[in-house]
Design a protein around this motif. Sequence first.
Motif, short mmCIF file in Angstrom:
data_model
loop_
_atom_site.label_atom_id
_atom_site.label_comp_id
_atom_site.label_asym_id
_atom_site.label_seq_id
_atom_site.Cartn_x
_atom_site.Cartn_y
_atom_site.Cartn_z
N UNK A 295 11.67 -28.87 12.85
CA UNK A 295 10.35 -28.69 12.22
C UNK A 295 9.58 -30.02 12.22
N UNK A 296 8.37 -30.01 12.76
CA UNK A 296 7.55 -31.21 12.76
C UNK A 296 6.10 -30.89 13.13
N UNK A 297 5.30 -30.40 12.18
CA UNK A 297 3.91 -30.10 12.50
C UNK A 297 2.99 -31.33 12.50
N UNK A 298 3.49 -32.46 12.05
CA UNK A 298 2.65 -33.64 11.82
C UNK A 298 1.81 -34.05 13.04
N UNK A 299 2.36 -34.10 14.26
CA UNK A 299 1.55 -34.57 15.40
C UNK A 299 0.36 -33.68 15.74
N UNK A 328 -2.91 -37.19 3.19
CA UNK A 328 -3.21 -37.61 4.55
C UNK A 328 -3.35 -36.40 5.47
N UNK A 329 -2.50 -35.40 5.26
CA UNK A 329 -2.48 -34.25 6.15
C UNK A 329 -3.73 -33.40 6.09
N UNK A 330 -4.23 -33.12 4.89
CA UNK A 330 -5.39 -32.23 4.79
C UNK A 330 -6.63 -32.84 5.44
N UNK A 331 -6.69 -34.16 5.52
CA UNK A 331 -7.84 -34.80 6.16
C UNK A 331 -7.88 -34.51 7.66
N UNK A 332 -6.74 -34.16 8.21
CA UNK A 332 -6.65 -33.93 9.65
C UNK A 332 -6.80 -32.46 10.02
N UNK A 333 -6.87 -31.60 9.03
CA UNK A 333 -7.09 -30.17 9.28
C UNK A 333 -8.56 -29.86 9.10
#
Length: 371
Positions: A295-299, A328-333
């Motif tokens: 599991x690795x959705x980060x990229x 940090x993640x929501x800024x990229x969605x």
Amino acid sequence: MLLAFLLAAAQALTTPPQATPAAPIATRAASTPAITSRWPTREADYTLRDFTFRSGERMRELRLHYTTLGTPHRNAAGEIDNAVMVLHGTGGTGKQFLAPQFADRLYGPGQLLDIRRYWIILPDNIGHGGSSKPSDGMRMAFPKYDYDDMVAAQHRLLTDGLGIKRMRLIMGTSMGCMHAFVWGETYPTFARALMPLGCEVVPIAGLNRMWRQLAIDAITSDPVWMAGKYTAEPAQGIRGAASLLFIAGGAPLWIQANYPTRDAAVTYARERMAASIKGIDANNLIYQLDASRTYDPWPRLEAITAPTVWINSADDFINPRGFTYPAEGVKRMKDATFRLIAETPETRGHGTHTWAKFWEGDLAALLKRTD
């Protein structure tokens, strides 16, 4: 409720004594009348032919069991437009979402997921519940499935099996939370909205990986396990693994408030452990814990374009409050928000994700703005 990583033990730990527990990991309590009789459900199996796993392994027939509530509605174009899928955590089943703390606040008349309006689909994922799993006979020769395989199987169930072209909503708790992020990246336009509950968007490493691996090691180091060819369940190994799950799913403030003395705490823990380990199959549990390894959705978070509301809880041992990944993640969605539920004596640790009272307002807002 159930963990989004709940073994019966961990799950039971976050359920008040007077309530019916949600479906435990790999236990047969998932189908108890106390849970299922409250709501009119239908159950079925869908067989996926010639399923190829990411490992290259294949199964000529892969069975997915699922439970539904409500009925499909078709729009003017004849397409189903009211389907909602809710995805369970590690070791759980779709029936965990029939537990009162979830179902009784969401499925009734006028409630957010009123089954007169929505068609609710509750799959048992690969390796779980009534779906194909190692204990069916293949044992450790069962294909080494991962989360991508599980989501691919869900997609085939929805499209080929149920004829759905687009989902109204995909929700998921714990492992199901991670599946929701995999869905958002792999099939960006398939769901009108996503609601992941109780997970992170980075590989499972650090302490989270350690306790999972130690649970697996507890089983595989038990001489009775015999490389998965046991004739009786490796009881000591299972007890060691279940103990780790029990702690990981705990809610410190709630537990302290309800079991404030040594004797009360010890009695409760022992009773829950005894109940939880009865239905566990060692090989199934190993596979369930190991499925998170890739599991690795980060990229690829930018690929998630569906409106997303992501909820974690501050007292979650598995997804600690101090992580900066959500911010940090929501800024990229494209269209995502994150909320951390504050810790109180009422929250349930990792299991907060299945208590709808803590996040139903967030769901209401998501449904309204994606209607």
